[in-house]
Scaffold this motif. Structure first.
Motif, PDB file in Angstrom:
ATOM      1  N   ILE A   7       0.514  -1.164   0.232  1.00 35.91           N
ATOM      2  CA  ILE A   7       0.313  -0.616  -0.098  1.00 35.91           C
ATOM      3  C   ILE A   7       1.187   1.074   0.439  1.00 35.91           C
ATOM      4  N   ILE A   8       0.947   2.088  -0.900  1.00 36.85           N
ATOM      5  CA  ILE A   8       1.504   3.072  -0.981  1.00 36.85           C
ATOM      6  C   ILE A   8       0.973   4.890  -0.674  1.00 36.85           C
ATOM      7  N   TYR A   9       1.314   5.008  -0.266  1.00 38.32           N
ATOM      8  CA  TYR A   9       0.360   6.336  -0.173  1.00 38.32           C
ATOM      9  C   TYR A   9       1.560   7.824  -0.192  1.00 38.32           C
ATOM     10  N   THR A  10       0.824   8.594  -0.988  1.00 39.74           N
ATOM     11  CA  THR A  10       1.210   9.841  -1.385  1.00 39.74           C
ATOM     12  C   THR A  10       0.444  10.784  -1.414  1.00 39.74           C
ATOM     13  N   HIS A  11       0.843  12.176  -1.762  1.00 39.84           N
ATOM     14  CA  HIS A  11       0.559  13.104  -1.905  1.00 39.84           C
ATOM     15  C   HIS A  11      -0.593  13.243  -3.334  1.00 39.84           C
ATOM     16  N   ASP A  12      -0.993  13.960  -3.774  1.00 39.71           N
ATOM     17  CA  ASP A  12      -2.204  14.116  -5.109  1.00 39.71           C
ATOM     18  C   ASP A  12      -1.032  14.448  -6.275  1.00 39.71           C
ATOM     19  N   LEU A  13      -0.126  14.411  -6.388  1.00 37.73           N
ATOM     20  CA  LEU A  13       0.962  14.419  -7.737  1.00 37.73           C
ATOM     21  C   LEU A  13       0.736  14.076  -8.447  1.00 37.73           C
TER      22      LEU A  13
END
Length: 307
Positions: A199-205
Motif C-alpha cells: 500500500i503506497i501513500y502519496t500526495h496528489d501529484l
C-alpha cells in the motif's frame, strides 16, 4: 536504546592500544590466520607500530589495513572519538566541530568526517506493507526575477535539488538524490525498492497516478485542497524525516554541494533507521569499519563557510 556516554567511551577506549586491540578482536574473532604459517597462530603486539607479529615466523598483520584508518597518521583514538561524536548527535556534526573537538587540522578533520560518512551507506530495501512516498526540494536560490506571479510559482524549483523519500511505516527510510522530480526519475525508484502489492501513500501529484498500473494499492491525500490526514491516509512520516533532514542541514552544515548531497542523505537515513536499536548506534557504526575501504579524500563543501 542503551546508554553509552562519554564516560563509557573513555573507559572502553582510553588510548590507541585499546582501540587497536578492539579492532583486532573484532576483525579476527577466531584468531589471526598467518599467511606464512598457513594456520591460525598466536600473535603479539608490536610496540613500534600498529601491528601484530606472528610468534612463529614474525609475519606482521595490520588490523587497520583495508579500513578507513588505513595509513592514517591520525591517532586511532581520535578516529574512534570522531565516530562516537557523529553517532551521539541527532542532527550530525560538522568537520569544523571535529577539528575543535580533536585538535587536528581542518584538512584532517574533513578527511576523517568524509571517511566516517562512507560507513553510513546501507541498503534499506526492500520496503513492504504500508509505504509512504514523497519528494522534497533542498537548497538553491532563484537567480532571476520573473515577470508574473504565475511564472514565479511555476519556476520556484529552479536551482533546487530533488530528494525522493520512501519510508515503511514502523520501518526504515530510503532517501535518494535525483536529477529531476519527474515520473521518469521517481517511478523506477519505487519499482526498485517497494515490493508489489504494497500500500503506497502519496500526495496528489499526478505522476503517482501510474502506481496502480505497477501493481500497487495506491492511496492519495489531497494536499492541494489542504487536506493532510484522512484516516490512515497521510504522508506525515516521510515529511517528518524531511523536516529533520532540512533542519539538520540548515543548522549544522548551513549549505551542501549537490555533488555530495547523497552522503548527507545516507547519514540522516542511517541515524533514522537505527534510532530504535537496542544498542547504541556508536557500536553499529564502529562495526562497519571493515565494510568500506579507504579512498581518496573528498572535495570540500560548497557553502559560505567550513563544514
Amino acid at each position: 536504546m542503551e546508554r553509552y556516554t562519554i564516560r563509557h567511551f573513555n573507559k572502553d577506549f582510553p588510548d590507541d592500544a585499546a582501540c587497536l586491540e578492539w579492532l583486532r578482536n573484532y576483525l579476527y574473532p577466531d584468531g589471526i590466520f598467518c599467511k606464512v604459517c598457513k594456520r591460525v597462530t598466536k600473535h603479539h603486539r608490536v610496540k613500534s607500530r600498529p601491528s601484530y607479529s606472528c610468534d612463529y615466523c614474525g609475519h606482521h598483520v595490520h588490523p587497520t589495513a583495508g579500513t578507513i584508518f588505513h595509513k592514517s597518521p591520525t591517532p586511532l583514538r581520535l578516529w574512534f572519538y570522531a565516530i562516537y561524536q557523529m553517532s551521539s548527535t541527532r542532527c550530525g556534526i560538522s568537520a569544523k566541530q571535529i577539528q575543535r573537538e580533536t585538535g587536528v587540522t581542518y584538512k584532517t578533520a574533513w578527511r576523517m568526517w568524509s571517511q566516517i560518512r562512507k560507513l553510513l551507506t546501507e541498503d534499506a530495501g526492500p520496503l513492504m506493507g504500508q509505504v509512504e512516498v514523497d519528494e522534497t526540494y533542498i537548497g538553491g536560490k532563484r537567480r532571476r526575477r520573473y515577470g508574473t506571479r504565475k511564472d514565479a510559482a511555476r519556476n520556484w524549483q529552479e536551482n533546487k535539488q530533488v530528494v525522493a523519500g520512501q519510508v515503511q511505516r514502523g520501518g526504515k527510510v530510503l532517501a535518494t538524490h535525483l536529477p529531476e522530480g519527474t515520473a521518469k526519475a521517481l517511478l523506477p525508484l519505487v519499482r526498485e525498492y517497494v515490493l508489489p502489492a504494497s500500500i503506497i501513500y502519496t500526495h496528489d501529484l499526478p505522476i503517482y497516478t501510474r502506481l496502480p498500473a505497477e501493481g500497487y494499492d495506491h492511496r492519495r491525500i489531497n494536499h492541494t485542497a489542504k487536506i493532510y490526514v484522512q484516516g490512515d491516509v497521510h504522508t506525515n512520516t516521510i515529511e517528518g524525516f524531511f523536516s529533520l533532514l532540512k533542519r539538520g542541514i540548515d543548522g549544522v552544515y548551513h549549505s551542501v554541494s549537490a555533488k555530495y548531497l547523497q552522503r548527507y542523505l545516507d547519514e540522516y537515513a542511517f541515524r533514522y533507521n537505527h534510532r530504535n536499536d537496542e544498542r547504541h548506534i556508536f557500536k553499529t557504526m564502529l562495526e562497519k569499519v571493515k565494510d568500506v575501504p579507504a579512498g581518496p579524500p573528498s572535495a570540500g563543501l560548497l557553502g559560505t563557510g567550513p563544514a
